[in-house]
Design a protein around this motif. Structure first.
Motif, mmCIF file in Angstrom:
data_model
loop_
_atom_site.group_PDB
_atom_site.id
_atom_site.type_symbol
_atom_site.label_atom_id
_atom_site.label_comp_id
_atom_site.label_asym_id
_atom_site.label_seq_id
_atom_site.Cartn_x
_atom_site.Cartn_y
_atom_site.Cartn_z
ATOM 1 N N LEU A 274 -5.170 10.991 -4.230
ATOM 2 C CA LEU A 274 -5.341 10.968 -2.767
ATOM 3 C C LEU A 274 -6.551 10.122 -2.372
ATOM 4 O O LEU A 274 -6.505 9.367 -1.393
ATOM 5 C CB LEU A 274 -5.499 12.399 -2.228
ATOM 6 N N LEU A 275 -7.641 10.259 -3.142
ATOM 7 C CA LEU A 275 -8.849 9.479 -2.854
ATOM 8 C C LEU A 275 -8.612 7.990 -3.065
ATOM 9 O O LEU A 275 -9.099 7.158 -2.288
ATOM 10 C CB LEU A 275 -10.003 9.955 -3.748
ATOM 11 N N ILE A 276 -7.874 7.658 -4.106
ATOM 12 C CA ILE A 276 -7.556 6.244 -4.356
ATOM 13 C C ILE A 276 -6.724 5.679 -3.204
ATOM 14 O O ILE A 276 -6.987 4.572 -2.709
ATOM 15 C CB ILE A 276 -6.821 6.091 -5.704
ATOM 16 N N ALA A 277 -5.730 6.457 -2.751
ATOM 17 C CA ALA A 277 -4.886 6.023 -1.623
ATOM 18 C C ALA A 277 -5.715 5.879 -0.350
ATOM 19 O O ALA A 277 -5.561 4.912 0.406
ATOM 20 C CB ALA A 277 -3.756 7.034 -1.418
ATOM 21 N N PHE A 278 -6.615 6.840 -0.099
ATOM 22 C CA PHE A 278 -7.471 6.804 1.096
ATOM 23 C C PHE A 278 -8.424 5.612 1.036
ATOM 24 O O PHE A 278 -8.639 4.914 2.026
ATOM 25 C CB PHE A 278 -8.255 8.115 1.203
ATOM 26 N N SER A 279 -9.014 5.409 -0.139
ATOM 27 C CA SER A 279 -9.956 4.306 -0.323
ATOM 28 C C SER A 279 -9.285 2.960 -0.049
ATOM 29 O O SER A 279 -9.881 2.069 0.566
ATOM 30 C CB SER A 279 -10.500 4.347 -1.755
ATOM 31 N N TRP A 280 -8.036 2.840 -0.480
ATOM 32 C CA TRP A 280 -7.298 1.589 -0.278
ATOM 33 C C TRP A 280 -6.839 1.418 1.166
ATOM 34 O O TRP A 280 -6.983 0.347 1.756
ATOM 35 C CB TRP A 280 -6.099 1.561 -1.220
ATOM 36 N N SER A 281 -6.312 2.500 1.768
ATOM 37 C CA SER A 281 -5.680 2.380 3.090
ATOM 38 C C SER A 281 -6.661 2.472 4.253
ATOM 39 O O SER A 281 -6.482 1.801 5.271
ATOM 40 C CB SER A 281 -4.599 3.456 3.250
ATOM 41 N N VAL A 282 -7.695 3.285 4.136
ATOM 42 C CA VAL A 282 -8.617 3.522 5.265
ATOM 43 C C VAL A 282 -9.929 2.756 5.099
ATOM 44 O O VAL A 282 -10.353 2.026 5.999
ATOM 45 C CB VAL A 282 -8.902 5.038 5.426
ATOM 46 N N ILE A 283 -10.584 2.917 3.937
ATOM 47 C CA ILE A 283 -11.857 2.228 3.714
ATOM 48 C C ILE A 283 -11.630 0.748 3.425
ATOM 49 O O ILE A 283 -12.544 -0.070 3.520
ATOM 50 C CB ILE A 283 -12.642 2.897 2.558
ATOM 51 N N LYS A 284 -10.385 0.405 3.077
ATOM 52 C CA LYS A 284 -9.992 -0.981 2.780
ATOM 53 C C LYS A 284 -10.619 -1.508 1.490
ATOM 54 O O LYS A 284 -10.904 -2.705 1.368
ATOM 55 C CB LYS A 284 -10.341 -1.921 3.955
ATOM 56 N N ASP A 285 -10.821 -0.613 0.521
ATOM 57 C CA ASP A 285 -11.250 -1.057 -0.805
ATOM 58 C C ASP A 285 -10.082 -1.764 -1.487
ATOM 59 O O ASP A 285 -8.915 -1.391 -1.281
ATOM 60 C CB ASP A 285 -11.680 0.142 -1.663
ATOM 61 N N THR A 286 -10.401 -2.743 -2.305
ATOM 62 C CA THR A 286 -9.360 -3.488 -3.013
ATOM 63 C C THR A 286 -8.916 -2.705 -4.239
ATOM 64 O O THR A 286 -9.734 -2.359 -5.102
ATOM 65 C CB THR A 286 -9.880 -4.869 -3.452
ATOM 66 N N VAL A 287 -7.623 -2.401 -4.308
ATOM 67 C CA VAL A 287 -7.038 -1.744 -5.475
ATOM 68 C C VAL A 287 -5.978 -2.679 -6.025
ATOM 69 O O VAL A 287 -4.964 -2.939 -5.371
ATOM 70 C CB VAL A 287 -6.425 -0.368 -5.119
#
Length: 352
Positions: A274-287
């Motif tokens: 969930l954190l990985i998904a949130f980091s990618w979708s909301v914080i806009k971190d590159t995954v």
């Protein structure tokens, strides 16, 4: 039928409560991680003082834990001598303070998603350190699984778009200190028959952490804070952040008390995705795809590790139950044998 319905209702209620505790723990753990990242990241709130943030958490949690144990008796205190405190709790407090300091520092340099991927190494660190301290038994199968987890994390690191060597060193150091702390709890506390729940742990350990962190704080962060006048804290931001941190410990207390530590480990795997998904979708971190492939490999290894732990736990419980049944059967046979002997004695006496 009414009895069956009552049993079904009871089981259903237990399942619903268990999932509720899991959901609360995931939410609070999620909130604390994102909140810490928000405060420490230079691109967000821009207050990059991890030692100070950790000390604020420890001061707040120490105070609330004191009231929870001493005033409201939410959790019972443990009888502990001064020597036991110094020899057992203080080393654990030192390790915990280092783990928190380094893990919070990593948020300044790394994305939330990549940090969660690196945290997948925790079973590897715990198992390896456990072998060193003779708390774990070396097995080729388990070691092969640990290697697969490490390989998965290495692939994820290779695919990281914003790789920072210093941030990785900090996070790996945090994992090492946390794993050592978990093993030391088994050696210094559990082996002596002392069990601390998350609230009593804070009551005893948090003041130690505060003292240990004070020295590096004075050397590393105090001069910068003094120069930049960053002592003026936003009480809404830091107050809610500290409350979330303490509430997370309460949630752990409920989750482990009502389910098991293994349930928390499994829930932790869900939280990481969930954190990985949130980091990618909301914080806009590159995954990147390589990130996901690598973490997928590590994820499968962690799931298998938890599965093995569950099977070992079930086998241990079955063995305990078998031993208890055999003991009860033996006592029953002795009682019946004694009663039969007494009856025969009475019958002989009456005939004579």
């Amino acid at each position: 039928m009414g009895k069956g319905a009552a049993i079904s209702d009871g089981v259903l209620k237990k399942i619903v409560l268990s999932y509720t505790y899991v959901a609360i723990w995931i939410f609070l753990s999620f909130a604390v991680i994102i909140y810490n990242k928000y405060i420490l990241d230079r691109k967000l709130y821009n207050w990059p003082y991890p030692i100070s943030l950790t000390m604020i958490h420890m001061a707040f949690c120490s105070t609330l834990a004191f009231f929870a144990v001493r005033v409201f008796s939410i959790a019972e205190s443990v009888s502990m001598s001064r020597d036991l405190y110094l020899s057992s709790v203080v080393p654990i407090g030192a390790l915990y303070s280092l783990s928190l300091w380094l893990s919070n520092s990593a948020y300044i340099y790394l994305s939330v998603s990549f940090i969660q991927m690196l945290k997948a190494l925790m079973p590897v660190a715990v198992y390896t350190i456990g072998i060193c301290f003779k708390k774990e038994t070396y097995k080729n199968e388990t070691m092969a699984n640990m290697i697969s987890i490490s390989l998965g994390v290495a692939i994820a690191a290779y695919g990281e778009a914003k790789f920072d060597s210093w941030g990785v060193i900090l996070q790996l150091g945090a994992v090492a200190f946390e794993a050592t702390r978990l093993v030391m709890i088994q050696i210094l506390l559990t082996a002596k028959g002392i069990t601390l729940n998350p609230i009593t742990s804070l009551y005893y350990v948090a003041p130690c952490c505060l003292i240990f962190l004070f020295v590096p704080w004075v050397i590393v962060e105090f001069p910068i804070l003094k120069e930049t006048s960053s002592f003026h804290l936003d009480f809404l931001i830091f107050g809610t952040n500290c409350f979330c941190a303490f509430a997370l410990n309460l949630a752990v207390f409920l989750l482990v008390g009502k389910t098991s530590a293994l349930t928390m480990n499994v829930a932790g795997v869900v939280k990481d995705w969930l954190l990985i998904a949130f980091s990618w979708s909301v914080i806009k971190d590159t995954v990147t795809p390589i990130n996901l492939i690598g973490y997928g490999v590590a994820f499968l290894g962690v799931v298998y590790y938890n599965h093995c732990k569950l099977q070992a736990l079930k086998a241990k419980e079955a063995q305990k139950k078998q031993q208890a049944d055999e003991e009860a059967r033996r006592l029953l046979e002795e009682k019946e044998g004694g009663g039969g002997g007494g009856g025969e004695g009475k019958k002989s006496n009456s005939q004579s």
